[in-house]
Design an enzyme around this catalytic site. Sequence first.
Site, PDB file in Angstrom:
ATOM      1  N   ASP A  73       2.132  -4.706   8.440  1.00  0.00           N
ATOM      2  CA  ASP A  73       0.917  -3.907   8.350  1.00  0.00           C
ATOM      3  C   ASP A  73      -0.252  -4.880   8.226  1.00  0.00           C
ATOM      4  O   ASP A  73      -0.333  -5.638   7.248  1.00  0.00           O
ATOM      5  CB  ASP A  73       1.007  -2.984   7.130  1.00  0.00           C
ATOM      6  CG  ASP A  73      -0.231  -2.099   6.967  1.00  0.00           C
ATOM      7  OD1 ASP A  73      -1.271  -2.403   7.574  1.00  0.00           O
ATOM      8  OD2 ASP A  73      -0.149  -1.123   6.198  1.00  0.00           O
TER       9      ASP A  73
ATOM     10  N   PHE B 195       0.860  -1.176   0.000  1.00  0.00           N
ATOM     11  CA  PHE B 195       0.000   0.000   0.000  1.00  0.00           C
ATOM     12  C   PHE B 195       0.901   1.232   0.000  1.00  0.00           C
ATOM     13  O   PHE B 195       1.817   1.341   0.813  1.00  0.00           O
ATOM     14  CB  PHE B 195      -0.937  -0.011   1.209  1.00  0.00           C
ATOM     15  CG  PHE B 195      -1.998   1.042   1.109  1.00  0.00           C
ATOM     16  CD1 PHE B 195      -2.977   0.960   0.127  1.00  0.00           C
ATOM     17  CD2 PHE B 195      -1.994   2.126   1.950  1.00  0.00           C
ATOM     18  CE1 PHE B 195      -3.950   1.947   0.017  1.00  0.00           C
ATOM     19  CE2 PHE B 195      -2.964   3.116   1.837  1.00  0.00           C
ATOM     20  CZ  PHE B 195      -3.946   3.035   0.870  1.00  0.00           C
TER      21      PHE B 195
ATOM     22  N   TYR C  39     -10.698   0.403  10.950  1.00  0.00           N
ATOM     23  CA  TYR C  39     -11.934   0.791  10.255  1.00  0.00           C
ATOM     24  C   TYR C  39     -12.283  -0.113   9.080  1.00  0.00           C
ATOM     25  O   TYR C  39     -13.228   0.165   8.358  1.00  0.00           O
ATOM     26  CB  TYR C  39     -11.895   2.259   9.821  1.00  0.00           C
ATOM     27  CG  TYR C  39     -10.751   2.692   8.937  1.00  0.00           C
ATOM     28  CD1 TYR C  39     -10.749   2.412   7.580  1.00  0.00           C
ATOM     29  CD2 TYR C  39      -9.692   3.429   9.453  1.00  0.00           C
ATOM     30  CE1 TYR C  39      -9.719   2.836   6.768  1.00  0.00           C
ATOM     31  CE2 TYR C  39      -8.651   3.858   8.655  1.00  0.00           C
ATOM     32  CZ  TYR C  39      -8.667   3.560   7.306  1.00  0.00           C
ATOM     33  OH  TYR C  39      -7.648   3.989   6.501  1.00  0.00           O
ATOM     34  N   LYS C  40     -11.524  -1.176   8.888  1.00  0.00           N
ATOM     35  CA  LYS C  40     -11.865  -2.122   7.815  1.00  0.00           C
ATOM     36  C   LYS C  40     -12.599  -3.319   8.446  1.00  0.00           C
ATOM     37  O   LYS C  40     -13.743  -3.198   8.835  1.00  0.00           O
ATOM     38  CB  LYS C  40     -10.590  -2.532   7.081  1.00  0.00           C
ATOM     39  CG  LYS C  40      -9.900  -1.342   6.387  1.00  0.00           C
ATOM     40  CD  LYS C  40      -8.613  -1.786   5.700  1.00  0.00           C
ATOM     41  CE  LYS C  40      -7.834  -0.611   5.128  1.00  0.00           C
ATOM     42  NZ  LYS C  40      -8.491   0.007   3.973  1.00  0.00           N
TER      43      LYS C  40
ATOM     44  N   ARG D 234     -12.405  -4.856  -7.033  1.00  0.00           N
ATOM     45  CA  ARG D 234     -12.068  -5.467  -5.752  1.00  0.00           C
ATOM     46  C   ARG D 234     -13.345  -5.705  -4.950  1.00  0.00           C
ATOM     47  O   ARG D 234     -14.189  -4.811  -4.824  1.00  0.00           O
ATOM     48  CB  ARG D 234     -11.128  -4.514  -5.006  1.00  0.00           C
ATOM     49  CG  ARG D 234     -10.438  -5.117  -3.831  1.00  0.00           C
ATOM     50  CD  ARG D 234      -9.396  -4.150  -3.276  1.00  0.00           C
ATOM     51  NE  ARG D 234     -10.009  -2.986  -2.651  1.00  0.00           N
ATOM     52  CZ  ARG D 234      -9.415  -2.248  -1.709  1.00  0.00           C
ATOM     53  NH1 ARG D 234      -8.191  -2.527  -1.298  1.00  0.00           N
ATOM     54  NH2 ARG D 234     -10.027  -1.205  -1.190  1.00  0.00           N
TER      55      ARG D 234
END
Lengths: 416, 416
Positions: B203, B131, B228-229, B377
Amino acid sequence: MMQRTDALTLDQHDLLAPLRDQFALPDGVIYLDGNSLGARPKAALARAQQVIEQEWGHDLIRSWNQSGWFDLPSRLGDLLAPLIGAAAGDIVVTDTTSLNLFKALAGALQRQASASTSAARRIIVSERSNFPTDLYMAEGLARWLARGYQLRLVDSPDELAAAIDSDTAIVMLTHVNYRSGRLLDMAAINQMAHAHGALTVWDLAHSAGALPIDLQGDDADYAVGCTYKYLNGGPGAPAFIWVAPRHQASFDHPLSGWWGHAAPFAMDPAFVPATGIRRALCGTQPVVSLALVECGLALFGHTSMAALRAKSLALTDLFITLVEQRCAAHPLQLATPRPHAQRGSHVSFTHPHGYPVMQALIARGVIGDYREPHILRFGFTPLYTRFVDVWDAVDTLAHILDQQDYDLDGERALVT
Amino acid sequence: MMQRTDALTLDQHDLLAPLRDQFALPDGVIYLDGNSLGARPKAALARAQQVIEQEWGHDLIRSWNQSGWFDLPSRLGDLLAPLIGAAAGDIVVTDTTSLNLFKALAGALQRQASASTSAARRIIVSERSNFPTDLYMAEGLARWLARGYQLRLVDSPDELAAAIDSDTAIVMLTHVNYRSGRLLDMAAINQMAHAHGALTVWDLAHSAGALPIDLQGDDADYAVGCTYKYLNGGPGAPAFIWVAPRHQASFDHPLSGWWGHAAPFAMDPAFVPATGIRRALCGTQPVVSLALVECGLALFGHTSMAALRAKSLALTDLFITLVEQRCAAHPLQLATPRPHAQRGSHVSFTHPHGYPVMQALIARGVIGDYREPHILRFGFTPLYTRFVDVWDAVDTLAHILDQQDYDLDGERALVT
């Protein structure tokens, strides 16, 4: 001597008095700690419901675009700008004051390093009594860069003139001291720093929303501050950073996260900073807390910083006068400057038993706070503090001191 | 071929199905983007009301103690710990993933610098497809330290073994790739890194809450991640950082703010780090957003990561199978590994018209997202995604592709 009815009369003639209705303040409490955590705007509850139910719960990921979540740091910055003498487009609301200070210090050091053709500037001038996290962040940055940067701490702002010299890279100061409430002369200090080739980094935590600030007019270089004190943005609400337009194109700091990228969604493996102040952004922001900042900022649209300042000085004048009249028999010492030009919006008195006296006040519904060493601190937020609150607070303080009605052996709370 | 009724039968036999009732999901939407922004736990609204009305509005400054605001980063860290194979006391929830990564990288570099007796280690190994913000933060840190640190990026995890050598200071990887959904073998990579004297920084943004993680058992060194995922903490909710117990006493990073001080309220001008993981804290946290993280974490108490993983794999298996059956005539290519051991909880397909196809899906209520280049995705959060959602999503996708029912000339949104 003034009576309570006189204070009530002052409130009757106060043109700002109706603004208090915009806040949800608990019954039976006189809140004199808005300099630590601002009171809750009534609008914050409905706004939170909207963000949580509609934007998060219903619209889900689409809210990044359609509810403008991604633009919030800039939109809030634009609302804040006129309160501190900045232009729209030059501020973002993001991260914490500590982190924004780190970015500003890094940016200023980098600018000095690339500008200095002769001797390197290695000194960061500040006050020993500055809010500790400001010193810690400067210390952390200096230590890690390992290029000989050092803090030079003065014991009083009066020593700044002697401390700033041709070795000085940065003058880092808090506009209003968190403990004493002393307000510094931003224009004069910027001028003094610039005369020696130094840059200024201002922490506006205790002045933004409390008094007029003119960052551009006073020729400041960098500024950071907090939205949860006089700006009433909510507990721990994200902070802000301003960079003078002349420094933005070269503004460079190590916390280069994707929100500060020129094209965050291009997913390029190499970092290219955004144009302008958005390069001060780093990671994804806490949207619910961030959104509530708007509820606090919106209230400033009903008045002016000049009107707020006039009321703030009237409140602090009254408080000082009443305490000195009614508590004259007790060892209270004013720690805040008397001249208006040197006073923020809070007033501190020292007392040998400061901690238990403050606990006794809080137990009676007068909420100020305590700061080491021996300091009773009282904040006066002109948006919602009444003159009668000042009268009642002093009345309670006088009673506690006259009766020695405080517990010398009480346990200390974690957070004081 | 499987029919819709078969998917409904799978849901009837799904022991996790009742957990969906804990979430507020909009009608008419199939939400396959929980890997970007998790859905809203129903409890979040009441919790926000409590924090805003009672804790902020009524209790005001007292909430730092009596509502435990100051301890929230640790308390939430303790709730999160069992989901990722960490011990209570070793995690704090704070700041953003980008910032926590910066701290972890700095801490790991410092540890390497003080441990290396011979040649200095100057290489940070990572994936080019990591990322981007992870690469940006490493790049920012390396550039600012100006001690010759360099990123060495591999094009595939299969090249890691060749890339890690005695120059390697850190191996910095994302456990599940945000684009491809490829899951890395944490234990093997830790072992490989350690064999060369390197430290690992993980991560967990796309794996925490999606699949079992065993940081301690797999012998990781540092980890960060997002709440928050798959953890459903709310938009932009604060992130987390974990440091292996063996590295905590020497953990040192430059973002040394007052919340990381051993005695934050002593207001000492010199920084002394707190014992343990609290030294990873920096500034005051956004309390409303932070408090909501608990509502997401609490839901994991109703099940186990093993059960969630089993359902996640069943969902992604079904999705891959149905897409390949029903869209066989179209140029969709699976970008996610087929082996379970290499798959996270989202599935990506490339399509030459990926962006407009995703916009067409979203317009029909099937919310996935698009990532450059050409990637559709789809995230499958086993806490609330149903098997019938998978069937319906593929049905919609097949219809869009069969009818070419997408707009090749549509405008792109700011946030994709």
